[in-house]
Design a protein around this motif. Structure first.
Motif, PDB file in Angstrom:
ATOM      1  N   ASN A   1      43.315  34.270 -21.956  1.00 28.41           N
ATOM      2  CA  ASN A   1      43.405  34.292 -20.720  1.00 28.41           C
ATOM      3  C   ASN A   1      43.233  32.976 -20.464  1.00 28.41           C
ATOM      4  OD1 ASN A   1      42.908  36.607 -19.601  1.00 28.41           O
ATOM      5  ND2 ASN A   1      40.451  35.999 -20.571  1.00 28.41           N
ATOM      6  N   LEU A   2      44.859  31.986 -21.122  1.00 26.81           N
ATOM      7  CA  LEU A   2      45.291  30.439 -20.491  1.00 26.81           C
ATOM      8  C   LEU A   2      46.159  31.039 -19.267  1.00 26.81           C
ATOM      9  CD1 LEU A   2      45.842  28.983 -23.520  1.00 26.81           C
ATOM     10  CD2 LEU A   2      43.932  28.157 -21.997  1.00 26.81           C
ATOM     11  N   LEU A   3      46.650  32.196 -19.867  1.00 29.22           N
ATOM     12  CA  LEU A   3      47.822  32.490 -18.658  1.00 29.22           C
ATOM     13  C   LEU A   3      47.113  33.814 -17.470  1.00 29.22           C
ATOM     14  CD1 LEU A   3      51.164  30.900 -19.781  1.00 29.22           C
ATOM     15  CD2 LEU A   3      49.425  30.271 -17.323  1.00 29.22           C
ATOM     16  N   HIS A   4      47.659  34.628 -16.624  1.00 32.28           N
ATOM     17  CA  HIS A   4      47.621  35.633 -16.578  1.00 32.28           C
ATOM     18  C   HIS A   4      48.546  36.497 -15.809  1.00 32.28           C
ATOM     19  CE1 HIS A   4      43.920  33.408 -16.054  1.00 32.28           C
ATOM     20  NE2 HIS A   4      42.778  35.018 -15.984  1.00 32.28           N
TER      21      HIS A   4
ATOM     22  N   PHE B   1      40.952  29.184  -4.413  1.00 32.85           N
ATOM     23  CA  PHE B   1      41.458  30.806  -4.321  1.00 32.85           C
ATOM     24  C   PHE B   1      40.256  31.329  -5.119  1.00 32.85           C
ATOM     25  CE2 PHE B   1      45.579  28.455  -3.455  1.00 32.85           C
ATOM     26  CZ  PHE B   1      46.448  29.205  -2.504  1.00 32.85           C
ATOM     27  N   HIS B   2      40.298  32.407  -4.632  1.00 34.74           N
ATOM     28  CA  HIS B   2      39.518  33.414  -6.346  1.00 34.74           C
ATOM     29  C   HIS B   2      39.377  34.681  -6.081  1.00 34.74           C
ATOM     30  CE1 HIS B   2      35.656  30.993  -5.094  1.00 34.74           C
ATOM     31  NE2 HIS B   2      36.010  30.083  -3.198  1.00 34.74           N
TER      32      HIS B   2
ATOM     33  N   ILE C   1      51.979  39.779  -0.010  1.00 35.24           N
ATOM     34  CA  ILE C   1      51.803  39.130  -1.170  1.00 35.24           C
ATOM     35  C   ILE C   1      52.664  39.981  -2.484  1.00 35.24           C
ATOM     36  CG2 ILE C   1      50.739  38.373  -3.094  1.00 35.24           C
ATOM     37  CD1 ILE C   1      50.136  36.871  -0.026  1.00 35.24           C
ATOM     38  N   PRO C   2      54.014  39.015  -2.655  1.00 34.15           N
ATOM     39  CA  PRO C   2      55.173  39.616  -4.262  1.00 34.15           C
ATOM     40  C   PRO C   2      54.098  39.880  -5.018  1.00 34.15           C
ATOM     41  CG  PRO C   2      56.511  37.454  -2.534  1.00 34.15           C
ATOM     42  CD  PRO C   2      54.663  37.607  -2.049  1.00 34.15           C
ATOM     43  N   LEU C   3      54.763  40.591  -5.212  1.00 37.49           N
ATOM     44  CA  LEU C   3      54.086  41.647  -6.901  1.00 37.49           C
ATOM     45  C   LEU C   3      54.419  40.513  -7.875  1.00 37.49           C
ATOM     46  CD1 LEU C   3      55.989  45.094  -6.583  1.00 37.49           C
ATOM     47  CD2 LEU C   3      53.420  44.126  -6.239  1.00 37.49           C
ATOM     48  N   GLN C   4      55.524  39.248  -7.706  1.00 35.26           N
ATOM     49  CA  GLN C   4      55.327  38.054  -8.908  1.00 35.26           C
ATOM     50  C   GLN C   4      53.849  37.565  -8.788  1.00 35.26           C
ATOM     51  OE1 GLN C   4      57.337  39.017  -6.393  1.00 35.26           O
ATOM     52  NE2 GLN C   4      59.903  38.931  -7.140  1.00 35.26           N
ATOM     53  N   ASP C   5      53.115  37.491  -8.149  1.00 35.16           N
ATOM     54  CA  ASP C   5      51.305  37.177  -8.223  1.00 35.16           C
ATOM     55  C   ASP C   5      50.989  37.682  -9.036  1.00 35.16           C
ATOM     56  OD1 ASP C   5      51.820  34.727  -6.911  1.00 35.16           O
ATOM     57  OD2 ASP C   5      51.056  35.164  -4.795  1.00 35.16           O
ATOM     58  N   ALA C   6      49.750  37.338  -9.436  1.00 32.62           N
ATOM     59  CA  ALA C   6      49.309  37.761 -10.531  1.00 32.62           C
ATOM     60  C   ALA C   6      48.168  38.436 -10.027  1.00 32.62           C
ATOM     61  CB  ALA C   6      48.886  37.605 -12.024  1.00 32.62           C
ATOM     62  N   SER C   7      47.228  39.278 -10.314  1.00 32.76           N
ATOM     63  CA  SER C   7      46.052  39.970  -9.706  1.00 32.76           C
ATOM     64  C   SER C   7      44.713  39.062 -10.338  1.00 32.76           C
ATOM     65  CB  SER C   7      45.494  41.254 -10.734  1.00 32.76           C
ATOM     66  OG  SER C   7      45.725  41.472 -11.807  1.00 32.76           O
ATOM     67  N   GLU C   8      44.493  38.095 -11.505  1.00 34.03           N
ATOM     68  CA  GLU C   8      44.025  37.681 -11.542  1.00 34.03           C
ATOM     69  C   GLU C   8      44.047  35.947 -11.551  1.00 34.03           C
ATOM     70  OE1 GLU C   8      40.731  38.223 -14.759  1.00 34.03           O
ATOM     71  OE2 GLU C   8      41.975  40.426 -15.156  1.00 34.03           O
ATOM     72  N   LEU C   9      43.607  35.055 -11.401  1.00 28.63           N
ATOM     73  CA  LEU C   9      44.138  33.483 -11.783  1.00 28.63           C
ATOM     74  C   LEU C   9      42.937  32.523 -12.760  1.00 28.63           C
ATOM     75  CD1 LEU C   9      42.365  31.718  -9.430  1.00 28.63           C
ATOM     76  CD2 LEU C   9      43.859  32.913  -7.844  1.00 28.63           C
ATOM     77  N   GLY C  10      43.567  31.495 -12.917  1.00 32.71           N
ATOM     78  CA  GLY C  10      42.590  30.520 -13.581  1.00 32.71           C
ATOM     79  C   GLY C  10      43.401  29.339 -13.696  1.00 32.71           C
ATOM     80  N   HIS C  11      43.310  28.630 -14.771  1.00 31.28           N
ATOM     81  CA  HIS C  11      43.148  27.003 -14.898  1.00 31.28           C
ATOM     82  C   HIS C  11      44.479  26.093 -13.560  1.00 31.28           C
ATOM     83  CE1 HIS C  11      43.283  21.876 -14.704  1.00 31.28           C
ATOM     84  NE2 HIS C  11      43.820  22.882 -16.260  1.00 31.28           N
TER      85      HIS C  11
ATOM     86  N   GLU D   1      50.205  28.822 -11.405  1.00 29.31           N
ATOM     87  CA  GLU D   1      51.644  29.829 -12.578  1.00 29.31           C
ATOM     88  C   GLU D   1      51.302  31.528 -12.033  1.00 29.31           C
ATOM     89  OE1 GLU D   1      53.411  29.770 -16.404  1.00 29.31           O
ATOM     90  OE2 GLU D   1      52.239  27.288 -16.534  1.00 29.31           O
ATOM     91  N   ASP D   2      49.971  31.712 -12.126  1.00 31.38           N
ATOM     92  CA  ASP D   2      49.022  32.764 -11.793  1.00 31.38           C
ATOM     93  C   ASP D   2      49.716  33.492 -10.413  1.00 31.38           C
ATOM     94  OD1 ASP D   2      48.230  32.461 -14.520  1.00 31.38           O
ATOM     95  OD2 ASP D   2      46.778  31.891 -13.768  1.00 31.38           O
ATOM     96  N   VAL D   3      49.876  32.691  -9.047  1.00 28.00           N
ATOM     97  CA  VAL D   3      49.462  32.928  -8.023  1.00 28.00           C
ATOM     98  C   VAL D   3      50.280  32.307  -7.094  1.00 28.00           C
ATOM     99  CG1 VAL D   3      47.742  34.121  -7.686  1.00 28.00           C
ATOM    100  CG2 VAL D   3      47.489  31.652  -7.258  1.00 28.00           C
ATOM    101  N   PRO D   4      51.956  31.657  -8.041  1.00 25.41           N
ATOM    102  CA  PRO D   4      52.987  31.015  -7.453  1.00 25.41           C
ATOM    103  C   PRO D   4      52.734  31.160  -5.997  1.00 25.41           C
ATOM    104  CG  PRO D   4      54.219  32.567  -8.293  1.00 25.41           C
ATOM    105  CD  PRO D   4      52.619  32.832  -8.674  1.00 25.41           C
ATOM    106  N   PHE D   5      53.241  32.283  -5.417  1.00 23.68           N
ATOM    107  CA  PHE D   5      53.694  33.044  -3.958  1.00 23.68           C
ATOM    108  C   PHE D   5      52.598  31.954  -3.359  1.00 23.68           C
ATOM    109  CE2 PHE D   5      56.896  35.219  -6.082  1.00 23.68           C
ATOM    110  CZ  PHE D   5      57.913  34.466  -5.333  1.00 23.68           C
ATOM    111  N   LYS D   6      51.130  32.455  -3.482  1.00 20.58           N
ATOM    112  CA  LYS D   6      49.829  31.945  -2.363  1.00 20.58           C
ATOM    113  C   LYS D   6      49.832  30.379  -2.442  1.00 20.58           C
ATOM    114  CE  LYS D   6      46.167  34.019  -2.307  1.00 20.58           C
ATOM    115  NZ  LYS D   6      45.964  34.643  -0.602  1.00 20.58           N
TER     116      LYS D   6
END
Length: 420
Positions: free
Chosen positions: A254-257, A339-340, A357-367, A371-376
């Motif tokens: 879970n360091l990256l999503h 972001f939550h 929201i393009p599909l390249q964004d993950a469904s979860e995010l962390g630190h 990287e997890d949600v670059p488009f947002k």
């Protein structure tokens, strides 16, 4: 660093990832991810992208001490004669400049989606001891002597080199500094010193810094997380049998999503040994003497930077600000975006710019929220530039329902009969 403390204490990372039930037994091949029993549907087989796909200009800058830095640059795109906007991005401890690769691509894509005629450029680099910079200086002890003052001096040097190399001709650019975790602390120190002492940035570069963005860093949370950092670093695998295993470990722990981002950012953290293993380029345990100085005084410095330089704080899964940040937010001294994970289920949680929201964004995010949600995050950065740089190109409203703030004000003035 707001989410890092919880991540460190919530889950112990496996020390021997090779025993993981998620990994396939077959041989790995560098350049492709293997199919795995439980993650086959998620990962499949994918090629590792080249960093030049995101940054066409890779250049080395050498300081007076002979230390060599690897830099990455994607030029801005604007009309002839227009001033440009450049994001200067600084990564955090244990990361590399490649952490901003997907964000760089997302910035360009967001400009296209929002019909913005210009695209900001991005300049970033691997800091001392990290990524390719660490590999370029293999025999020096300077790779782990990461004092806060030295890291700040490194950034001043690199910004000066970049400006002289790429931006000395034509209209002066607008620089928006973006720092993740430790990078945000370094940028805040550099800007604060330049404002207070006026001796840090040569050739008045401080006058063309328009904005400062910190990504997922709160002083109080960061300092508290340091108490668990040594145990965490001692627990992580010291090496991996392949880059594919390293990528899967980052996702599984879970360091990256975001798998797409990990394909470019994770390989830049490792070097191949003579035993055909992949070990970390930087051993962060050796930097322990400097950990506390990295973050002490961060919040107050950030808040007290004069309003001439606009400020944005982007946090992930954490709306708990320390005292200085809370007072500064109540006084309107900076913009805050949080972001939550539960917001990612909705398509319009930030602005109308993120309704799709393009599909390249993950469904979860962390630190590593960028990287997890670059488009947002890219949408937040573009909105921040539009708010604070009136020379930034306006939208083509004929091909988009979206309008910039200037367009909206003009429309309301016309509606209300306000003279132009």
């Amino acid at each position: 660093m707001s989410d890092l403390a919880n991540d460190l204490l919530r889950k112990k990372v496996r020390q021997q990832d090779a025993q993981s039930e998620f990994f396939s037994e077959g041989a790995d091949s560098l350049g492709q991810l293997p199919n795995t029993r439980k993650k086959e549907s998620l990962i499949g087989t994918q090629k590792l992208p080249e960093i030049t796909s995101f940054f066409p200009h890779l250049e080395l800058f050498t300081n007076d001490d002979g230390y060599v830095f690897q830099t990455y640059y994607k030029p801005p795109r604007q009309e002839v004669g227009e001033s440009s906007v450049v994001f200067v991005m600084h990564h955090g401890a244990g990361s590399s400049g490649a952490t901003f690769a997907k964000l760089t691509a997302a910035i360009e894509r967001q400009c296209e989606m929002q019909s913005i005629s210009s695209v900001p450029g991005v300049f970033t680099f691997d800091i001392r001891g990290h990524g390719r910079t660490g590999l370029l200086n293999p025999s020096t002890e300077e790779n782990t002597k990461l004092s806060f003052d030295k890291l700040c001096d490194d950034f001043r040097f690199l910004l000066q080199c970049f400006h002289e190399r790429y931006m000395s001709e034509g209209p002066p650019p607008s620089y928006f500094l973006v720092g993740h975790s430790l990078g945000g602390s370094i940028l805040s120190k550099v800007v604060s010193d330049d404002v207070d002492k006026n001796v840090c940035l040569k050739n008045n570069l401080g006058q063309i810094i328009s904005g400062l963005v910190m990504i997922d860093i709160v002083e109080d949370t960061a300092v508290k997380a340091l108490s668990a950092m040594k145990s965490y670093l001692n627990a992580i695998p010291k090496q991996f049998p392949s880059i594919e295993r390293a990528i899967l470990w980052h996702i599984d722990s879970n360091l990256l999503h975001n798998l797409d981002s990990s394909l470019i950012s994770v390989p830049e953290l490792f070097t191949r040994t003579e035993e055909e293993q992949y070990k970390w380029i930087i051993d962060l345990r050796k930097t322990e003497p400097f950990w506390h100085q990295w973050f002490e005084g961060l919040s107050r410095r950030f808040v007290n930077i004069p309003s001439r330089i606009s400020k944005l704080l982007i946090l992930a899964n954490n709306d708990y600000l320390d005292k200085d940040l809370m007072i500064g937010q109540m006084q309107g001294k900076y913009q805050l975006v949080v972001f939550h994970n539960n917001q990612l289920k909705h398509s319009n949680t930030l602005t109308t710019a993120t309704q799709t929201i393009p599909l390249q964004d993950a469904s979860e995010l962390g630190h590593f929220v960028h990287e997890d949600v670059p488009f947002k995050v890219a949408a937040s950065l573009i909105d921040f530039v539009e708010r604070n740089d009136y020379n930034f190109a306006t939208r083509n409203s004929s091909s988009s329902s979206m309008k910039s703030q200037i367009d909206l004000v003009a429309a309301l003035n016309a509606k209300w009969g306000v003279p132009q």
